[in-house]
Scaffold this motif. Structure first.
Motif, PDB file in Angstrom:
ATOM      1  N   ILE A 217       0.835  -1.204   0.000  1.00 56.37           N
ATOM      2  CA  ILE A 217       0.000   0.000   0.000  1.00 56.37           C
ATOM      3  C   ILE A 217       0.870   1.254   0.000  1.00 56.37           C
ATOM      4  CG2 ILE A 217      -1.565   1.372   1.426  1.00 56.37           C
ATOM      5  CD1 ILE A 217      -2.903  -0.743  -0.244  1.00 56.37           C
ATOM      6  N   GLU A 218       1.943   1.226   0.796  1.00 61.21           N
ATOM      7  CA  GLU A 218       2.813   2.393   0.851  1.00 61.21           C
ATOM      8  C   GLU A 218       3.476   2.659  -0.498  1.00 61.21           C
ATOM      9  OE1 GLU A 218       2.795  -0.113   2.926  1.00 61.21           O
ATOM     10  OE2 GLU A 218       2.136   0.750   4.838  1.00 61.21           O
ATOM     11  N   SER A 219       3.983   1.606  -1.130  1.00 63.10           N
ATOM     12  CA  SER A 219       4.664   1.808  -2.415  1.00 63.10           C
ATOM     13  C   SER A 219       3.678   2.178  -3.517  1.00 63.10           C
ATOM     14  CB  SER A 219       5.447   0.548  -2.798  1.00 63.10           C
ATOM     15  OG  SER A 219       4.575  -0.554  -3.027  1.00 63.10           O
ATOM     16  N   ILE A 220       2.474   1.620  -3.448  1.00 61.30           N
ATOM     17  CA  ILE A 220       1.450   1.974  -4.445  1.00 61.30           C
ATOM     18  C   ILE A 220       1.045   3.431  -4.269  1.00 61.30           C
ATOM     19  CG2 ILE A 220      -0.945   1.562  -5.135  1.00 61.30           C
ATOM     20  CD1 ILE A 220      -0.481  -1.391  -4.403  1.00 61.30           C
ATOM     21  N   TYR A 221       0.879   3.857  -3.005  1.00 60.09           N
ATOM     22  CA  TYR A 221       0.500   5.247  -2.739  1.00 60.09           C
ATOM     23  C   TYR A 221       1.564   6.201  -3.286  1.00 60.09           C
ATOM     24  CZ  TYR A 221      -0.532   9.491  -0.096  1.00 60.09           C
ATOM     25  OH  TYR A 221      -0.811  10.783   0.255  1.00 60.09           O
ATOM     26  N   SER A 222       2.814   5.884  -3.048  1.00 56.42           N
ATOM     27  CA  SER A 222       3.889   6.746  -3.536  1.00 56.42           C
ATOM     28  C   SER A 222       3.922   6.778  -5.060  1.00 56.42           C
ATOM     29  CB  SER A 222       5.237   6.248  -2.996  1.00 56.42           C
ATOM     30  OG  SER A 222       5.264   6.305  -1.582  1.00 56.42           O
ATOM     31  N   PHE A 223       3.720   5.616  -5.674  1.00 60.71           N
ATOM     32  CA  PHE A 223       3.735   5.555  -7.134  1.00 60.71           C
ATOM     33  C   PHE A 223       2.595   6.385  -7.716  1.00 60.71           C
ATOM     34  CE2 PHE A 223       1.883   3.499 -10.918  1.00 60.71           C
ATOM     35  CZ  PHE A 223       2.944   3.632 -11.807  1.00 60.71           C
ATOM     36  N   LEU A 224       1.398   6.262  -7.157  1.00 59.70           N
ATOM     37  CA  LEU A 224       0.250   6.995  -7.690  1.00 59.70           C
ATOM     38  C   LEU A 224       0.376   8.491  -7.426  1.00 59.70           C
ATOM     39  CD1 LEU A 224      -2.645   4.536  -6.705  1.00 59.70           C
ATOM     40  CD2 LEU A 224      -1.603   4.852  -8.954  1.00 59.70           C
ATOM     41  N   GLN A 225       0.938   8.855  -6.311  1.00 57.24           N
ATOM     42  CA  GLN A 225       1.136  10.274  -6.029  1.00 57.24           C
ATOM     43  C   GLN A 225       2.029  10.925  -7.084  1.00 57.24           C
ATOM     44  OE1 GLN A 225       0.191  12.623  -3.804  1.00 57.24           O
ATOM     45  NE2 GLN A 225      -1.262  11.326  -2.713  1.00 57.24           N
ATOM     46  N   GLY A 226       2.970  10.168  -7.590  1.00 59.76           N
ATOM     47  CA  GLY A 226       3.894  10.725  -8.552  1.00 59.76           C
ATOM     48  C   GLY A 226       3.469  10.573  -9.998  1.00 59.76           C
ATOM     49  N   SER A 227       2.410   9.798 -10.260  1.00 55.55           N
ATOM     50  CA  SER A 227       2.053   9.525 -11.656  1.00 55.55           C
ATOM     51  C   SER A 227       0.650   9.965 -12.030  1.00 55.55           C
ATOM     52  CB  SER A 227       2.188   8.020 -11.942  1.00 55.55           C
ATOM     53  OG  SER A 227       1.314   7.272 -11.117  1.00 55.55           O
ATOM     54  N   LEU A 228      -0.091  10.544 -11.094  1.00 50.91           N
ATOM     55  CA  LEU A 228      -1.455  10.983 -11.383  1.00 50.91           C
ATOM     56  C   LEU A 228      -1.581  12.499 -11.213  1.00 50.91           C
ATOM     57  CD1 LEU A 228      -3.527   8.213  -9.547  1.00 50.91           C
ATOM     58  CD2 LEU A 228      -3.437   8.591 -12.014  1.00 50.91           C
ATOM     59  N   SER A 229      -2.586  13.039 -11.867  1.00 47.29           N
ATOM     60  CA  SER A 229      -2.873  14.462 -11.710  1.00 47.29           C
ATOM     61  C   SER A 229      -3.488  14.714 -10.335  1.00 47.29           C
ATOM     62  CB  SER A 229      -3.828  14.924 -12.799  1.00 47.29           C
ATOM     63  OG  SER A 229      -5.112  14.331 -12.615  1.00 47.29           O
ATOM     64  N   ASP A 230      -3.624  15.993  -9.990  1.00 46.61           N
ATOM     65  CA  ASP A 230      -4.190  16.333  -8.677  1.00 46.61           C
ATOM     66  C   ASP A 230      -5.581  15.739  -8.495  1.00 46.61           C
ATOM     67  OD1 ASP A 230      -1.933  17.740  -8.047  1.00 46.61           O
ATOM     68  OD2 ASP A 230      -2.755  19.702  -8.584  1.00 46.61           O
ATOM     69  N   GLN A 231      -6.347  15.622  -9.574  1.00 46.83           N
ATOM     70  CA  GLN A 231      -7.709  15.099  -9.459  1.00 46.83           C
ATOM     71  C   GLN A 231      -7.717  13.673  -8.933  1.00 46.83           C
ATOM     72  OE1 GLN A 231     -10.162  15.394 -12.985  1.00 46.83           O
ATOM     73  NE2 GLN A 231     -11.457  13.674 -12.355  1.00 46.83           N
ATOM     74  N   GLN A 232      -6.841  12.811  -9.466  1.00 48.13           N
ATOM     75  CA  GLN A 232      -6.890  11.395  -9.106  1.00 48.13           C
ATOM     76  C   GLN A 232      -5.932  11.007  -7.979  1.00 48.13           C
ATOM     77  OE1 GLN A 232      -6.360  12.203 -12.534  1.00 48.13           O
ATOM     78  NE2 GLN A 232      -8.528  12.013 -13.104  1.00 48.13           N
ATOM     79  N   LYS A 233      -5.081  11.904  -7.533  1.00 51.39           N
ATOM     80  CA  LYS A 233      -4.123  11.524  -6.495  1.00 51.39           C
ATOM     81  C   LYS A 233      -4.830  10.959  -5.268  1.00 51.39           C
ATOM     82  CE  LYS A 233      -0.195  14.461  -7.690  1.00 51.39           C
ATOM     83  NZ  LYS A 233       0.700  15.571  -7.290  1.00 51.39           N
ATOM     84  N   PRO A 234      -4.321   9.852  -4.733  1.00 50.48           N
ATOM     85  CA  PRO A 234      -5.034   9.163  -3.644  1.00 50.48           C
ATOM     86  C   PRO A 234      -4.992   9.948  -2.332  1.00 50.48           C
ATOM     87  CG  PRO A 234      -2.931   8.116  -4.069  1.00 50.48           C
ATOM     88  CD  PRO A 234      -3.106   9.129  -5.151  1.00 50.48           C
ATOM     89  N   GLN A 235      -6.031   9.744  -1.547  1.00 51.14           N
ATOM     90  CA  GLN A 235      -6.147  10.316  -0.205  1.00 51.14           C
ATOM     91  C   GLN A 235      -6.472   9.170   0.743  1.00 51.14           C
ATOM     92  OE1 GLN A 235      -8.884  13.791  -0.372  1.00 51.14           O
ATOM     93  NE2 GLN A 235      -8.635  13.651  -2.594  1.00 51.14           N
ATOM     94  N   ILE A 236      -5.794   9.109   1.866  1.00 48.69           N
ATOM     95  CA  ILE A 236      -5.883   7.955   2.769  1.00 48.69           C
ATOM     96  C   ILE A 236      -6.422   8.382   4.129  1.00 48.69           C
ATOM     97  CG2 ILE A 236      -4.555   6.226   4.026  1.00 48.69           C
ATOM     98  CD1 ILE A 236      -2.683   6.014   1.709  1.00 48.69           C
ATOM     99  N   ILE A 237      -7.324   7.570   4.664  1.00 51.83           N
ATOM    100  CA  ILE A 237      -7.786   7.716   6.046  1.00 51.83           C
ATOM    101  C   ILE A 237      -7.699   6.338   6.689  1.00 51.83           C
ATOM    102  CG2 ILE A 237      -9.720   8.283   7.550  1.00 51.83           C
ATOM    103  CD1 ILE A 237     -10.700  10.216   5.460  1.00 51.83           C
ATOM    104  N   GLY A 238      -7.047   6.240   7.841  1.00 52.84           N
ATOM    105  CA  GLY A 238      -6.875   4.970   8.516  1.00 52.84           C
ATOM    106  C   GLY A 238      -5.425   4.548   8.515  1.00 52.84           C
TER     107      GLY A 238
END
Length: 598
Positions: A217-238
């Motif tokens: 999850i951590e590596s996926i979050y980092s990958f998506l943060q760097g490869s998606l636009s602001d609209q799709q960038k993930p946000q995490i709760i928990g």
């Protein structure tokens, strides 16, 4: 490690027009589910992954599946992975975030899936060791704008109660991405939503944790943060304390990205698995590759690129066939099907029994609606290999398209006998059974309607000829006949012929009414005829008994009346005998008809 349980949901179209139609939600759900169960992808057990999409994703079914997966099936060592692609909104009365099911009403939050219920009940009460819920949703409703801190903020969906519940529960996480809202439309990449496309791409290797060699999850979050636009960038709760492993062994070539096909209208609308974006080189969204490494039969009915077959070895002249098939697949992607067939034919000239070429030909022919030709190619494949599970699945799809649902069901069952682990084959079978059930239901209703129409017709026929009408016709006919006989006696001479005609018409009407009444109405009408004939006979007998002498005197005075009196006597006696005889005979003849009409 325990099992990995997946519940994947995608909804494009909603019953409530408040929720605008989406383009990619169902494609995303199918693609992700297929990647999870792919032997070159997630390597999840197909039996542990449930896919619900389209109009089937009602709030009743979703609540049941959420409860079953989290509370009834999951055990302490299990990972539960939930994925939702669709609309979310904020209830204007309670302020709670709601997941919209296909039949959710915006004004009635009880018809949706409240996020507070998921956090406080499902997450809190589940025995699962880890629960990850990815929500890639379109932000709908009026309250988003008033509560957002940024254009794509998801915090308004999570009330303070939801956030507090997640902070108190370890190994529970909500992972949000904005599919779109009033500021930004839904966006896609190669016919998948932008977020899911990049998610699958990352899972194929680029998002691998450098230490574990697998995506967490951590590596996926980092990958998506760097490869998606602001609209799709993930946000995490928990929070999740231990690594969440969504994939099995790392793919041999993690640098490539998935190639999604160009989906087209499909045969089994709202049925999971009938169409998958493809890219076999990365196993992203292809068919479920089983131990036999079979390609999919789904694209037979759409304009897919069919790139899932690019790794299938050919049998003869591989070097000559491969470039021709590659060109054919490119033409299919461009929807130039007639040209694609030409290249496939050239490949088959070089290698007539090439399995990949035959499969591609059958699928393109099926897409073009040339079902007979597609069927012939599939038969050729089955003659070469009667245990080709893919060919049996393709045969089932063609038969289903042709409306031969029973034969299609037999074909798909044969495919499942040969390969019981093919998830898509089960989905094809579900679609066929739905068509078969619908057809049988329609036939049953047609039979009931026909029976009802017959019954109503019989009743109507009975209503059009009631008993009193036949009785009145008999009496009127008899009276007309008697009047006709009386005319020559009362006014001899010129009216003699007229009396003959009138009496003939009256007695004929009397006899016809007697026959028809006894035939359709039975004994009641026949008895009326007998009574009238007895009265007529009594009239003739009384005239002979008491009026014979006056008649003889009258004839002596007016000899021209002799013929009229003789005709009257013969006609009355004949009618008095003939009418009841005809009525009784008609009564017996009509018995079968009257019994049938009851």
């Amino acid at each position: 490690m325990g099992r990995r349980l997946g519940l994947i949901i995608g909804i494009n179209t909603y019953q409530d027009p408040t929720f605008q139609p989406l383009q990619f939600a169902e494609n995303d759900a199918r693609a992700l589910a297929q990647w999870l169960v792919n032997n070159q992808g997630g390597k999840w057990s197909p039996g542990d992954v449930q896919v619900v999409q389209g109009q089937h994703a009602t709030h009743e079914l979703l609540k049941s599946l959420f409860t079953q997966t989290c509370l009834q099936v999951a055990l302490p060592d299990d990972l539960v992975f939930l994925y939702f692609a669709g609309h979310t909104y904020i209830d204007e009365r309670s302020g709670q975030g709601i997941l919209a099911a296909s039949n959710t009403s915006y004004q009635d939050p009880t018809t949706g899936i409240p996020l507070i219920t998921i956090a406080q009940q499902l997450f809190a009460q589940s025995q699962a060791g880890q629960i990850l819920f990815i929500i890639d949703s379109f932000q709908s409703g009026r309250l988003w704008s008033a509560r957002r801190a940024s254009p794509y903020d998801f915090s308004p969906l999570c009330s303070p109660a939801v956030t507090s519940a997640l902070q108190q529960q370890p190994n529970r996480m909500l992972f949000f991405s904005c599919r779109g809202n009033e500021f930004a439309p839904e966006t896609g990449m190669q016919k998948l939503g932008s977020f899911t496309h990049r998610l699958i791409a990352g899972l194929c290797g680029p998002a691998n944790d450098p230490t574990l060699g697998r995506p967490t999850i951590e590596s996926i979050y980092s990958f998506l943060q760097g490869s998606l636009s602001d609209q799709q960038k993930p946000q995490i709760i928990g929070q999740i304390n231990s690594p969440v492993i969504l994939a099995g062994d790392p793919l041999p070539d993690p640098s490539q990205e998935p190639v999604a096909s160009k989906p087209q209208p499909q045969v089994y609308h709202d049925t999971p698995g009938s169409q998958y974006p493809q890219g076999a080189s990365l196993a992203t969204a292809t068919t479920v590759r089983t131990q036999q490494n079979e390609p999919s039969s789904g694209p037979l009915v759409n304009h897919s690129a069919l790139s899932a077959f690019q790794n299938t070895p050919t049998t003869d002249n591989t070097q000559a066939v491969t470039p021709m098939l590659a060109q054919a697949k490119q033409l299919v992607q461009a929807n130039r099907l007639a040209e694609a067939i030409m290249y496939v034919e050239q490949a088959l000239q070089a290698s007539p029994q090439d399995t990949e070429a035959l499969t591609l030909k059958a699928q393109v022919l099926g897409t073009m609606g040339r079902l007979q030709e597609a069927f012939a190619v599939i038969d050729q494949m089955l003659q070469q290999d009667p245990e080709n599970a893919l060919a049996w699945s393709m045969r089932a799809v063609v038969l289903n398209n042709a409306g031969q649902y029973q034969a299609a069901l037999e074909a798909i069952e044969r495919s499942l006998e040969l390969n019981p682990n093919n998830l898509e084959a089960y989905n094809i079978k579900t679609g066929i059974m739905e068509h078969l059930a619908t057809t049988q239901s329609q036939h049953g209703k047609t039979g009931e309607l026909a029976a009802k129409l017959i019954e109503e017709s019989n009743k109507e026929e009975g209503r059009t000829r009631p008993f009193w009408k036949d009785a009145a016709l008999q009496i009127v006919g008899l009276l007309i006949g008697v009047v006709g006989i009386a005319l020559p006696l009362a006014l001899p001479g010129t009216l003699a012929l007229a009396g003959l005609v009138v009496s003939s018409i009256g007695f004929a009407l009397y006899c016809i009414a007697a026959i028809r009444g006894a035939y359709s109405k039975g004994i009641g009408s026949a008895l009326l005829t007998i009574v009238l004939s007895v009265l007529l006979a009594a009239l003739v007998g009384g005239a002979a008994r008491f009026g014979l002498s006056p008649l003889i005197d009258l004839v002596h005075k007016k000899q021209e009346l002799l013929g009229a009196i003789f005709y009257a006597a013969v006609a009355l006696v004949a009618v008095a005998i003939l009418a009841p005889v005809l009525a009784i005979g008609s009564f017996f003849v009509g018995i079968p008809r009257r019994r049938k009409g009851k």
